[in-house]
Every structure is written in C-alpha cells, then in structure tokens.
Design an enzyme around this catalytic site. Sequence first.
Site, PDB file in Angstrom:
ATOM      1  N   GLU A 164       1.010  -1.385  -0.018  1.00 27.83           N
ATOM      2  CA  GLU A 164       0.332   0.200   0.014  1.00 27.83           C
ATOM      3  C   GLU A 164       1.090   0.920   0.130  1.00 27.83           C
ATOM      4  OE1 GLU A 164      -2.902  -0.006   3.485  1.00 27.83           O
ATOM      5  OE2 GLU A 164      -4.365  -1.794   2.308  1.00 27.83           O
ATOM      6  N   GLU A 221      -5.447  -8.072  -0.576  1.00 24.15           N
ATOM      7  CA  GLU A 221      -5.990  -8.269   0.968  1.00 24.15           C
ATOM      8  C   GLU A 221      -7.686  -7.831   0.198  1.00 24.15           C
ATOM      9  OE1 GLU A 221      -4.694  -5.138   3.706  1.00 24.15           O
ATOM     10  OE2 GLU A 221      -2.719  -5.333   3.098  1.00 24.15           O
TER      11      GLU A 221
END
Lengths: 502, 502, 502
Positions: free
Chosen positions: C173, C292
Amino acid sequence: MLSSHVIADADFVIAPVARHVFGSFVEHLGRCVYGGIYEPGHATADANGFRGDVLALIRELGPTIVRYPGGNFVSGYDWEDGVGPKDQRPVRLDLAWGSTETNQFGTNEFMDWCKAADIEPMFAVNLGTRGAAEAQNFLEYCNHPGGTHYADLRRSHGYEAPHDIKFWCLGNEMDGPWQTGAKTAEEYGRIATETAKMMRWTSDGLQLAACGSSARTMPSFGAWEYEVLDHCFEQVDYISLHQYFENHEHEVDRFLTAIDDLESFITEVTAIADAVAAKRRSPKRIMLSLDEWNVWYRARSGEQLRGVGWPEAPPLLEEIYNMEDALVIGGALLTMINHADRVKAACLAQLVNVIAPIMTETGGPAWRQTIFHPFAQASRHARGNALRLKVDTGTFTAGNQQAAPLLVTAVVHDPDTGAATLFALNRSLDEEMTLTAELRNMGTRRLASADELHHRDLEATNTKDAPDRVTPVAHPKAALTDGVLTATLKPLSWNVFTTIPA
Amino acid sequence: MLSSHVIADADFVIAPVARHVFGSFVEHLGRCVYGGIYEPGHATADANGFRGDVLALIRELGPTIVRYPGGNFVSGYDWEDGVGPKDQRPVRLDLAWGSTETNQFGTNEFMDWCKAADIEPMFAVNLGTRGAAEAQNFLEYCNHPGGTHYADLRRSHGYEAPHDIKFWCLGNEMDGPWQTGAKTAEEYGRIATETAKMMRWTSDGLQLAACGSSARTMPSFGAWEYEVLDHCFEQVDYISLHQYFENHEHEVDRFLTAIDDLESFITEVTAIADAVAAKRRSPKRIMLSLDEWNVWYRARSGEQLRGVGWPEAPPLLEEIYNMEDALVIGGALLTMINHADRVKAACLAQLVNVIAPIMTETGGPAWRQTIFHPFAQASRHARGNALRLKVDTGTFTAGNQQAAPLLVTAVVHDPDTGAATLFALNRSLDEEMTLTAELRNMGTRRLASADELHHRDLEATNTKDAPDRVTPVAHPKAALTDGVLTATLKPLSWNVFTTIPA
Amino acid sequence: MLSSHVIADADFVIAPVARHVFGSFVEHLGRCVYGGIYEPGHATADANGFRGDVLALIRELGPTIVRYPGGNFVSGYDWEDGVGPKDQRPVRLDLAWGSTETNQFGTNEFMDWCKAADIEPMFAVNLGTRGAAEAQNFLEYCNHPGGTHYADLRRSHGYEAPHDIKFWCLGNEMDGPWQTGAKTAEEYGRIATETAKMMRWTSDGLQLAACGSSARTMPSFGAWEYEVLDHCFEQVDYISLHQYFENHEHEVDRFLTAIDDLESFITEVTAIADAVAAKRRSPKRIMLSLDEWNVWYRARSGEQLRGVGWPEAPPLLEEIYNMEDALVIGGALLTMINHADRVKAACLAQLVNVIAPIMTETGGPAWRQTIFHPFAQASRHARGNALRLKVDTGTFTAGNQQAAPLLVTAVVHDPDTGAATLFALNRSLDEEMTLTAELRNMGTRRLASADELHHRDLEATNTKDAPDRVTPVAHPKAALTDGVLTATLKPLSWNVFTTIPA
C-alpha cells in the site's frame, strides 16, 4: 527635533509573544561547542566540562530554547557518533565546516547542559545524508521511556529518563547548494513528510518545523515554501526562515532598513503558508520559526568560513559586533514581536563565539558583544501580549524602502503582572526624537526602569579588555505622567521603558 | 592506385594529447582480476599474487590509467567488503555478471598493483545501491591522511600513506536498464551532484566524471546528457561516453565506418555539454571521457555474458580479436587524438581476458591479441600535440557514412623531443594508397621507424599457440625526403611512421 | 417466487481457478501472530510454539498461500531483527500499529509454520524505510543455497536448505498516506522496478507483485496503477488490489452490491494493465492479486485500530463477523472465480483474530467465524476450470448498482476428477428463488453434496460459547435430474452444490 506618537491599548492584542522567539543556536561549528559552552579544564568548568562563566552570561542573556546540533553540520551528522562511551566515539570529518569532529560532546551532553542552563532543546535531524528511519531511531533514543532497542541504548548510556525533546527541525537549509545532501523542493517536501510521520507516530506532542528557504534572496524563494508545504502541510507546525543581515557597504541607513525587509519576509512567508492552507480549505495555520537570524557579513569567507587542514574547533565565523549591529538586532526583535501571531519561534544564531552575543577566549574569560544587550532586554521584558499599536512617526528612504518609519517600536503588556514595556529604536542618523506614548487601559502605573543603548561611534565594539564599551545605561530623559510616557530618543539609539502598576 | 596527401604543421595545434586517453579498465568480471592480473600460485606471480607475465605485457601495452572496479559490477559493490583481513571478507553474489565474488582482491590490492604496473588508478563509486555518504566514506578511506575513523581504518589495514586517488567516476552506465539501481536522468543528475559535492569537500584536486549515455544508440541519448549536466555541470569535469563497435554482419566496409560514427558521437556530446554551458553563460568546458570502448559483439550473450550457477571468475566476455578489429581500434584512437581538445580520457575496455588486448590461460601463458598493437603504438608514440591536419584523400560510402575518407590519419608532434609520428589507416578494401605527407615547421628530420600492421586474412587472430600471427612488421615502402614522407599503404593496413630531428 | 436459470458448459472455460486465489494473510498485527498462530505455552502448542487447535482449523479452512509479515507492518520492518538467536533479537516499536514488537517470531519461524500447515508463503519486502539492496539481501538469505554471506547466515541459523520462496510482494500500500515511507507513483514505480531487477537476478522463477492502489476509493486510483505499471511492467507479474467491504449504515442490499463493485474494480484494473501493455505493443498480461480483502468496518478506529502505550500483541482489528458478512465474502469469492483469467491470487485478510475467519482466546480455545464457511467451501470445491455461464435472473437496485443480478453464481468444473460445483447466492432480501441449472457436456452425474448457509438473523455471529450458530447445513431442497440441478434458495442464503460423475 523629530517627534513620534504612539498609542498602545491593552485591549488591542496581536497575540502573546511566544517565549520561543527568544531562542538561540549551538552548532558544532568553530568554537561554539568546544571552547564555547564546553571546555573541560577551564577554570570555571564544572564536572561536566561546562564553562561556568559562559553559563552565567547565558542566564543573563535569557535564551529560552536552543537549536542543536546544526545548521549545516547536521546534514552530515550521525547521531550515534555522539552517544555512548566517549573513548569509543569515532572521529569524523565535518564536511560542512572543514573541521575534524571528535564527538566528545553529543546529544546527552547537550541535554545535561540544557538542564544546567534551564533551557529547552530544539533538535534538528539529518535529512542530508540520512532519512526518516534514522530520524525515528534518534527520536526513539531520546524520547521513548524504555523496553525497546534504542530506548534501552539510551538507558545503558546512563540516561534512565527520556529526554522528552519536543521541538524538532526537519533538516537544515535543504535548498542550499552548499548543503550536504541538498534537495529539490519536491525531494525535500517528500522526505520531510515521511520523516514527520514516523516521528509523530513515535512520540506525542512534537512541534515540527519544515525548512523554508535558506534566505529570502534564494532564487527559489517562495516557490520552495509553496511546494514544500504543499507536501508536508498536514505534518508540520512551522516553516523556517533564515535571515542574516549584511552591511558590506557600511551604509547605516540602508543597513537599518534590513528591519523592514525582515517584515516583508515574514509577511510573504505567512501569505505563502496561508495560500497552501487555502488550497485545501484548511483552517490550520503554519507558524513561522526564524530559526537562524543575526547580523553576519564580516567573517563569511576564506579561513573564517571554513577550516583549512581539518582543524579541531578552529575560530570560524567569529564576527565582532559593533553598535550599529545592536540597533539592527533590536529592531529585528521588535518586528518579530509585532508579528507575534505568526512568528512563534526564533533563534539568534548563534550563542557563543560563532556569530554570537557571547565571546570567549579558550582558556580565558568570556564577555558580552554589543548585540547581547537588546536580546537580553527583549527576552527579559517582552513577556505577555504584543499590542497592535497606532504609531505616528516620520519616514526615510533607503535600500529597498521608500518610506521606512523613523521610529521602530513595540509594546508588550503582561496581563498577569501588569507590566508593560515599550521598546523604541530611533533610526534617524542625526536627529533626536521626542517620543510620547499613551498606555491605555492598563490602569495607573509608574515607570519602573528606562534604559538607553547608544554610542557615538557606530563601529564601537566590546572586547576582552573593554567588555562594556557598548552597554545600556539609565535613560537620561524619560518620564511617565498620567499614563503618557515621554522621552527623548538620541539619534541611532535603542531604548527600553518598563512600566508597572503604580 | 589511390593517393592521399597530408599537410601537418607544428604551429597548428589542436591540443596536447592527454596521456589519460590511453587508459584501460579492470573490472571484477570474468577472469580480468582473478586469473588475469591476479593469480596467486601462478608460476610468474609475485608475493602479492600479481602475474608477472601479465605485468610485463601491460608495461609493453602502455596504459596510463586504469578504471576499477567496474563497470556494472560497481553498482552493487560495497567497498568495505574488499578491504581488511582477507579471511574476514564476505563472499557476495555479483548480480551484474551472475558470479560469486570472493573479495580476495580489493581496493588496496589494486593500489599495490597500480604501483607495480606504474599506472594511475581511476576509481568508480557505487551509485546503484548506494549514495553520496558511502562514496564519501570510501574517499576518506583512500585519501585522508589519518586521524579520522575511515583514514585510520585504512592505516590499520597496513596502508599508512593515503592512496591519493584523483580520478573518480560517479557511478557507471546509470541510464542502462541492465544496471543495478539504474536511474532516470533527474535521479542521476541529483545523486551525481550531491556525491560530487561531498567528495570535493573531502579531498582536493579531484577529477570527477559523470555518466553519459551507456551507448549512443540509447533512446535517451542526448536528452540524458543534457539533463544530467544541467544538474551537475558545476561539480564535474568529465562526461563519459561508452562505445562498443559491432560487426555482426561481417561487412568490413561498414565496420570501418564505426570510426566515423565515433567522430559524430564525440562531436555530439561536445555540443550538448557546451549547450549546457551556454545556458549558464559559463566559460567552463566539460571534457569527454571515453571510459569504455572497444570492439565487442561476439562474446555478448548467453553463458559468455553471464555466469550460470554463480561460478567464481568464469570465462566471460572472452572476445577473440582479429585483424579487422585491430584496424578499427587503431582508427578509433586516431579519432580521439584528432579531438584532443575535448577527449581528455579514454579506457580501452578491458585489460586482460575480458574484451581485452591481453589474454591469459589460468595457470598458463599470456599473449597479445591483435588489438594490442595499435594501442601500444599509439600510447608509445602519440606524445605531445595533436596537429590540425589538411588531408586530401578519396572517400567511400558505407553504413551511415556517405563520404568516409579512405585515409584515416593523425599526426602528433612533441615539442620537447621534436619527435613527430604519423599514424595512417588505409580503409580501401582492395587498393594500395600512395601517401605523401608534408611535415612543416618541424626542422630537418629523419625517419626513425616505420611499421605496418597487415594480414591478408581479416579474420586472422593471435592464439596461445600462434601468439604473433598478427603483429607489426617493418614497413616495406617508406621514406622521408626534404620533410616529405612518402609511403605506400597496403589496402586495409595500419601504419605508423615516427620521425625525429635529424 | 423468484426463478433463475443457469447454463454451464464444460467446453466454455474462462480459465482454471488459480489455487492462489484462496490465500490468506498473517501480519505482525494485534494477536494474529502472537496468541494467534504462535503461542508457546498454550495447551495445544507444539515444540515450535504453534497452536495445534489453530492449525487444525486452518487445515479445514484450506488457505493455499499466506502473505507475511505485512501489511503496514512490513514498511518499517527490518528482516534481520527476526532471525538468529531469539534472545539477541531487538525489541522494536511498530509504528504501523502502535505496538511493541518482540521479534520472537520471524522469517524462519514462519517458514516452519508454513510447513506445518502445508501452506505456501507469500513474502512482502519493506519498500517503506528500505530499498532494493536490503530486499536482495533478504532474498539471498531465504533462497540462495549457500557459499555467500547471507546464505551462510541462514545456514548458521539452522536452516541448511533454502526456503525457496517464490511469491513476493514489492512493498505494501505504498500510495497510502498512513504508510511508513509512502511513495508517489513515480517514486514507487522506480523503486519497484529496481528492486524487482535485483530480486530476479538473485533467484529464478519468482512471482512478483507490484502494489496497486490501497483501495479503489483512493483519489489517485487508476492514475497510480498506470504510472506504476508504466515503470515496472517488464519486471512484475501481478498488480495488487485491496478491498475492504463496509456496512456502516447496516443496509443489507447496499452491502450486497459490494460484490458488484468488486467486479468493477477487477475490470478496471485489468483495463489499466492492458492499456500499459498496449502502449508498448506487448502481449504480456499482468495478473491481478487481490492480496488483501475482507469485510472490515467495525474495529477500524481508536484503540481497536492502534495500540495505546505500546502494548505487545494487543487485541486490534478483532472484527466479529455476522451472517450478512458471510454472504458478502461468498459473493466476492464467486466474482474472483468468474475472473479466473486475470485474478490469479487473493488473500483473505487476515487469518487469525485480526479481521479473520478464525478467532482465539489467548490461553483458551479457537473457533470459526461466520466467514470461515464460504471460504472453506470455495477452497475445497472450486478446483478446475471456471466456466463462462449463461445466467437468467432478476435484478435489484442498490448502492452504485442499477441492475444487480439477484443470483450470484459460479460453476467450477474439474476435468481431472469430473467434479463440478455450483455456488449460488440468493441476494433477494425476502423471496425464495427457484434455481435450475443445466450442466452440459459433463456426462452423466449425480449430486454428491448440497449445503446451505443461512440464518434468519443477519447479525448472528459465532462466539467462543456458541461457535456454530452460523454454520452450513445439508441443503433441504436440491436435486439433480438428467443433468439439470434444481433447488430452492432461501432469501439471503449461500448454497453449494457439488456434482460428480455418476
């Protein structure tokens, strides 16, 4: 004779004067640390090697916060070099100043010294050769109570309690080509942001200052501030300003308008910061930290600027200040006070020997330079609220200024004690000035003290042998009657009038 | 029969030929170091493990400066791995060449070898996986006299005196996607600038070379040089050029115009550097360092390019040179000489085994490849001033060239000794050429030597068993009369005529 | 009553369902590692400290690959901290989650655990505070057989054989402002490229995933993917997607359209990846890794998100899942299966305690959350080819969707075993649905099993004391006749029908 009139009303407040405005600066540079604040073996040194004579002068000077360890020095500094057993600390080349750094003084010694001097620390992290992770490690070393690698390392060095350092500068003058690891605005905006994030996650309640331009004269000034803040706006509290006043041509009138130029500088940076806020519709206000400022132009080249042959603690930047420098320093302090709503920190650069109010002889005495006095007076008396004044005075034309006010003044009122101090600088080269100042809505009061700093020789200096040639004296012509202060200000004089409830 | 006429006047000087133009290159690659210059246990090895037979050939070859330790290798190299006690040096993966690096040879061994070979070192720093700080540490280790951590580390390794290394390359081929830690032009311009600053502050008198394009054929060629120099112009002395000549189609005429293409490359990079200077109105001139150049196209893929299974010192890039390669190498050297005003350094890549003029058998003999000869002759005789010639010759069309001169020539005159050497390459595929050359304003002189390199089989090579198949012989048809040199040049021949005061 | 009709033909294949789609995630976060998979002293712990009750549930859950060690955690993680003798591992601040990390569990422990659980590892490297060189060192430590510094370090830690880890995430991320060392798209594209190069040169056959946007709702979504892939297209195999479903308003119909939003997300990222391919006329196809995903909105702020006072393994992100969450999880899995040609990996975030299908009490029992069931069923039965279906069903309007199909379904056919499973989610809030499904070109077959997951209370959860409140039961109304499956689907029910050759 000139005349000026001032109205100061306790109800018209700019803002409280931040105590951090009276900060100073200790860099590993020349004899500021070694032979300055720290000289084991000196006759006045304590067990830590801190010079007692210097400490005494510092307490008189009254700096509230001191920036450390640089300056240019910090951009090549590994903090680990300066902690732990002294005999295991590495000797390094200090590329910034062409000196050899023994690392016998470091973070923990500085914190001990801060305690001895009753001063708050302002630390800078190295964003020249290092980045966010090392800054985080350092902060963890300083501020985390214990139980982790770096916190326990500090404890193993004899410092059980965290140092709890709150004010941090994110690098130093990163826009300057002379800086080790200089950055573009984008590079710096990015590294400042990521460093600030890691620091805030590590320790609560930090005050973080981003680097603004290293001078208002930098070609990238303005664009730098905008782009940097556009990146790190949410993460920082302050943007820094650096300002060194020069007087190469020895034109005193031009030199005195440096005070007005500083005013423009402050106004401009405020506007830029608020423009970035506007873009994101943010009510947040970035404050200004003038974290390097002074007169500096004589000891600024050659062997006075940079060591030759990698000496230890050579005499660098040992600027000798004269009477006219003291006037500029006083005037600049008044400008900061009159922008108390945004200028929330400032550091007179530096503290001892290096462009400093205090000079020492290694192994010998210490004394006050001319600029010591207006700083000490401002730190002592400018407590409370800066008031928004109405000032009627004449003007003059010099330097960049078409209509510079002859009277530079500020009034600070302390609602707690009732004290109110008026500072006044008469910039007329040759005329006395009659000052009348109404102190409204402060109740009945009396003149507690009045001081004047003046010398007919603008180039007069203080030296080891004549340490008090330029020093304040009791004001010869001042009175307070019915709330109106009247005084006659000598040409090129700095004056301080303190009043207290009657 | 073709005829060409040359006028060389000692008063018309391009510039002195820089001795650094006759540089070479030792990379940790294949058998260049291990089994090349360094082979402990070899019959001719000295106490340091330096092969004596190789050293003897190198002294004959005459390289003046040798680049080290890479090349692609350097972009993943930690210099610390290669210093200190050999049994404590870590074994590393060399990602650049798929090899295992034992680090038994490093900086100090290379410096010892340079002394043994009477050669100046040219070091490259790792700007692939590392940055300015590590480059500074390395330079401090090499050049600082003592008293600091890294200088004292060197001394503890047995090298009391500093190595005093002056010529440094700021990384290697940073524009190449194959490079470990490749950079965009902006990234590289920035890191080169900051690295150069720290290096200059650490050690005086450095010569610093920035990476130009890794080849003239790179899509970013030109744009890369401009942007990189726009960042680091003030900090560097050289921009590098890399040029490998290819002859996949075995078209000898096209192959020979590589010499003219090199001329264009030099002209173009000069123009770009001066365009950056113009933008800043600077009189400074960036010089050109052709710090990798050679013929290389055969051993350039598969297991000849990259080790399989991580071998130690595998046989990589072991290009076998033939007669026509020697012609191209000779012609390229003449092009550099004719641009002596800007080409101030060059490195034939490489020195031993790896695309090299010298081949060895590990545990066996060493011998000269064909390209050894023009290089050795040029290094020996091209001393003094390159002269700006007037040349009348025919032309041919091939490759990118519409009118390539059949005669490639250069004249170097040494005002100190009076020697003047004319180098001449006849590029005609099948015709002899009558050469007349007037040597003006050099006084009365005589022909001291005349050599010819020629072989009827363009693919003739030198091997361990026939090491002198291609070797210079005394020129059969040359004379100097009344200052006019006359000679008949065989087709596809390389010729060297040295004259001295009578 | 609603009715839907499905045609599934074994000849119309989307693609094989990648086994990696049934991955999960173990981060150093809260009680996922400590008190989750690892709890020395627990009654069921083995000699390695791995909880046996958790391992048993994991084997039932059936994850095929598990991502480690983060997540946000990895962006500040030094892998060296977690290897070697446990009593020498440093204690660190985990800035990502405000926790203290003891490093008693690290790479080698995770690899041992993977072996015990028969699961493939998916490792992430730290591109927050570190870069390519450290990633390479780590990979060399893990995968190189021996003979080099890092490989031998692993061996000295007791792991003679290389771990041979194939699947690597290039950071986590990196677009998120919350990320330690977040990057701009250009910064990340560059560091991902250079890291990937060094990793590929170190170890053969790696699968590398670049970070896509941390959410489809990020302002830079789309632009991020394009710019990142424009840099690293040649170097990576996957682009990641992160998707957390939220239901703050408890609107079940809107919540169920999250499944369709995921479909859009997948379609969009595929288009962007192929646009980058188009620009370079490349036939290469970047695959999608949904590394995720889960429902997560309750335990997402305050002390549930971040430790206070730097606790060790505090209870963070301990989301308690209910019946409607299970429906969304099931539907999302069907969307991935229906994009089996591009979605080649996915990780349900996470595995134990932290937004997880398995909950434990530290020192106590372990149990299945509601979402455990659709995941376990899909992992067990969705083997073979995803079929391109023809589906006739009704639609509804909610959230961003104008015509969301009431029936969400997928059919997976295994050519090896002949098994074919139809998954069916009835999204009607209140109506039963008659399902008919033709299973063509699969030969004669019979219904092997039929299961239904349904609970009249959408907020029903499983707890330590009532661990099976929401659990699949035998389907009450299903039959397979002449290749046509017929069943009645309860409103808001998840259904699994497995058929095998008769």
